[in-house]
Design a protein around this motif. Structure first.
Motif, short mmCIF file in Angstrom:
data_model
loop_
_atom_site.label_atom_id
_atom_site.label_comp_id
_atom_site.label_asym_id
_atom_site.label_seq_id
_atom_site.Cartn_x
_atom_site.Cartn_y
_atom_site.Cartn_z
N GLU A 441 48.09 45.98 40.70
CA GLU A 441 47.47 44.70 41.05
C GLU A 441 47.55 44.51 42.56
OE1 GLU A 441 48.60 40.05 40.76
OE2 GLU A 441 48.77 41.16 38.86
N ILE A 442 46.47 43.99 43.15
CA ILE A 442 46.46 43.72 44.58
C ILE A 442 45.76 42.39 44.83
CG2 ILE A 442 44.39 45.12 44.92
CD1 ILE A 442 45.47 45.80 47.72
N ILE A 447 43.96 46.60 39.47
CA ILE A 447 43.46 47.89 39.95
C ILE A 447 44.57 48.91 39.78
CG2 ILE A 447 44.17 47.43 42.33
CD1 ILE A 447 41.68 48.97 43.25
N GLU A 448 44.23 50.11 39.35
CA GLU A 448 45.23 51.16 39.20
C GLU A 448 44.95 52.23 40.26
OE1 GLU A 448 45.73 52.76 35.33
OE2 GLU A 448 46.25 50.84 34.42
N LEU A 486 38.79 51.17 41.63
CA LEU A 486 37.96 49.97 41.65
C LEU A 486 38.62 48.84 40.89
CD1 LEU A 486 34.61 51.72 40.77
CD2 LEU A 486 35.30 50.94 43.04
N GLY A 487 38.37 47.61 41.36
CA GLY A 487 38.81 46.41 40.65
C GLY A 487 37.95 45.24 41.08
N GLY A 492 29.95 40.31 39.57
CA GLY A 492 29.17 39.68 40.61
C GLY A 492 29.98 38.93 41.64
N GLY A 493 31.29 38.92 41.47
CA GLY A 493 32.15 38.20 42.42
C GLY A 493 32.76 39.14 43.45
N GLU A 494 34.03 38.89 43.76
CA GLU A 494 34.71 39.71 44.76
C GLU A 494 35.26 40.98 44.11
OE1 GLU A 494 37.29 38.16 48.24
OE2 GLU A 494 38.73 38.72 46.68
N ALA A 495 35.05 42.10 44.77
CA ALA A 495 35.53 43.39 44.26
C ALA A 495 36.42 44.05 45.30
CB ALA A 495 34.36 44.31 43.93
N VAL A 496 37.30 44.92 44.81
CA VAL A 496 38.22 45.66 45.67
C VAL A 496 38.00 47.14 45.43
CG1 VAL A 496 40.64 46.27 46.04
CG2 VAL A 496 39.97 43.88 45.86
N LEU A 497 37.96 47.90 46.52
CA LEU A 497 37.80 49.36 46.45
C LEU A 497 38.91 50.01 47.27
CD1 LEU A 497 36.21 51.96 45.82
CD2 LEU A 497 34.78 51.46 47.81
#
Length: 527
Positions: A441-442, A447-448, A486-487, A492-497
């Protein structure tokens, strides 16, 4: 039982050898050896005690077949190849606090010399010129001193400056308001310090965050007539810019004990009016040399004879029984701390370290030490799992350890939360398989990911085509992607890469990534 054998290869107080012998070690004192001479004999020794003259290179370490510990009498370990020592299983220790008072006093001495132009006045007077009307100094009483770095040495400088009736403002990401009150200083941001300070002293290590902290741009923001003192590390000041501002009169005086390149033989600052320099004398007092020599001997002997670990730069404080169970957790904890340190912005006042599941059953101190070491290593290259809690306490950081009896989704979990000006920021990780650390989690996004090597952290709008765009950009710049992680919060919102890549990412590529459609943040990471 064979006694551990120690080599002292630099000039050191003779009492260091006495301490080694009293505590059960054999010791040879051979200062001044050439690298080839050291390489020829190093295989005979279990311990190597050094100062700054001996260079412990990978080549030397390859020949050190019996070496268990290197002890540096002093704080700087630029002369030791720590990664090579770690790969050889050699513990590297230093004595980070033995010369604090001496360095602080040298900074105050240079400050006073600048205020009254003592070196130039002395030179002309001894030439028989009696230049009384040529030198008009300034009082320090009532002036504002700006501290860049308020750790151990900076806090001592602050106390001395307050004794001189100066006002003190301090910039330090780890300095809390409560600690500032305790020190009697005003906590400010860097912009405010530059604008208000009549004198500026630097007391921070050289890291990616502090390199050129007094850049040409920042020097231009200082008050006209400011005087600057650096007894910390070369590279904190843009020396070419400093010369220009001394020549223009914007900076009224500067005193450096350290330079970007040492020994400094041909600095452009030499001969500049109102410039004072000394050859890295910050730690050069009889008392400091004795202190660091005795401390390094005590630490090394304790390790070689009893297994105790103090002020190690590449090893936690662990007993033989605890190590196998705690080591994977400490690797996880250090990575989580490093991740927060690289991503969290602003002042860090509070940090919470939570353990649940199997992690809650283990000793919390090494895990906390590992988190703090990872976090604070972003700001100090000499921090380790042993001294990180001390450094955090010194800066007034509120460290909280929380143990939960519950077991959640994961059989074991470590969560690190820091309070920043932008709100709480939290990351969490677990152990997979055979104890492999894994981020899960971040900042509230599941997210893994493995945390290792060079990585790129991107926050973007969750929209079709983004992964293709970032992949194309990196490919065009010859950067190979190892893994994608990816998370997202909502569709459609905020994503983390999180990307792992094969090499550090240049600043220009980071700028190009920031310019991509939908990107909110890009940050290179290194583990």
């Amino acid at each position: 039982m064979t006694k551990p054998k120690v080599l002292i290869s630099d000039k050191m107080d003779p009492n260091a050898a006495r301490i080694f012998e009293e505590r059960g070690c054999e010791v040879d004192v051979k200062p001044g050896m050439t690298p080839d001479e050291l390489k020829a004999v190093i295989g005979e020794y279990d311990g190597l005690a050094i100062r700054s003259a001996t260079k412990v290179t990978r080549d030397i370490l390859e020949a050190a077949t019996s070496l268990k510990v290197i002890g540096r009498a002093g704080i700087g370990v630029d002369n030791v190849d720590i990664p090579a020592a770690s790969s050889k299983g050699v513990v590297v220790m230093n004595t980070p606090f033995g010369n604090s008072i001496t360095t602080a006093e040298h900074a105050i001495a240079l400050l006073m010399a600048l205020a009254r132009q003592i070196p130039a006045a002395d030179t002309q007077t001894q030439r028989g010129e009696w230049p009384k009307s040529a030198f008009m100094g300034v009082e320090v009483t009532g002036k504002t001193l700006g501290l860049i770095g308020a750790g151990n040495i900076g806090s001592i400088v602050a106390s001395r400056a307050l004794g001189l009736k100066m006002k003190v403002v301090a910039f330090d990401p780890f300095l809390t308001v409560e600690r500032a009150i305790e020190l009697g200083v005003e906590k400010v941001d860097l912009e405010t310090l530059l604008a208000r300070a009549d004198f500026i002293t630097l007391h921070t290590p050289l890291t990616d965050q502090t390199r050129n902290i007094l850049s040409r741009e920042n020097l231009g923001k200082t008050k006209k007539g400011v005087r600057i003192v650096n007894c910390a590390r070369g590279g904190l000041i843009d020396e070419a810019a400093l010369k220009d501002l001394l020549d223009s009169g914007h900076v009224a005086g500067a005193a450096l004990d350290v330079f970007q390149t040492e020994p400094a033989k041909d600095s452009p600052l030499f001969g500049t009016p109102n410039f004072i320099c000394t050859p890295h004398l910050g730690a050069s007092t009889t008392e400091a040399q004795v202190n660091v020599a005795l401390q390094v001997a005590e630490q090394m002997a304790d390790y070689l004879v009893n297994g105790g670990v103090t002020n190690a730069l590449n090893m936690p404080s662990l007993s033989a029984e605890e190590a196998p169970k705690l080591r994977p957790y400490m690797a996880l904890a250090e990575n989580l701390g490093s991740l927060v340190g690289q991503l969290a912005h602003g002042n860090l006042d509070k940090i919470s370290i939570e353990r649940e599941g199997h992690a809650a059953e283990l000793s919390g101190k090494p895990i906390t030490g590992a988190v703090l070491a990872g976090l604070m290593r972003e700001y100090s290259d000499s921090v380790n799992m042993v001294n990180a809690p001390f450094l955090a306490k010194e800066r007034g950081i509120d460290v909280r350890e929380v143990r939960h009896d519950r077991e959640g989704v994961y059989h074991t979990l470590v969560r690190v939360t820091v309070a920043t000006e932008a709100g709480d920021r939290s990351v969490a990780g677990t152990l997979f398989g055979a104890g492999a650390p894994r981020l899960v989690e971040i900042f509230g996004v599941a997210i893994e990911a493995d945390l290792k090597g060079n990585m790129l952290y991107i926050v973007n709008e969750d929209a079709p085509g983004f992964i293709g765009r970032i992949g194309t950009l990196l490919g065009q710049n010859g950067i190979n992607i190892g893994t994608f992680h990816l998370g997202r919060r909502d569709a459609g919102g905020e994503a983390v890469l999180l990307l792992s890549v094969d090499q550090p990412i240049p600043d220009e590529v980071v700028k190009q990534a920031c310019a991509l459609e939908g990107v909110r943040m890009v940050k290179p990471l290194a583990f």
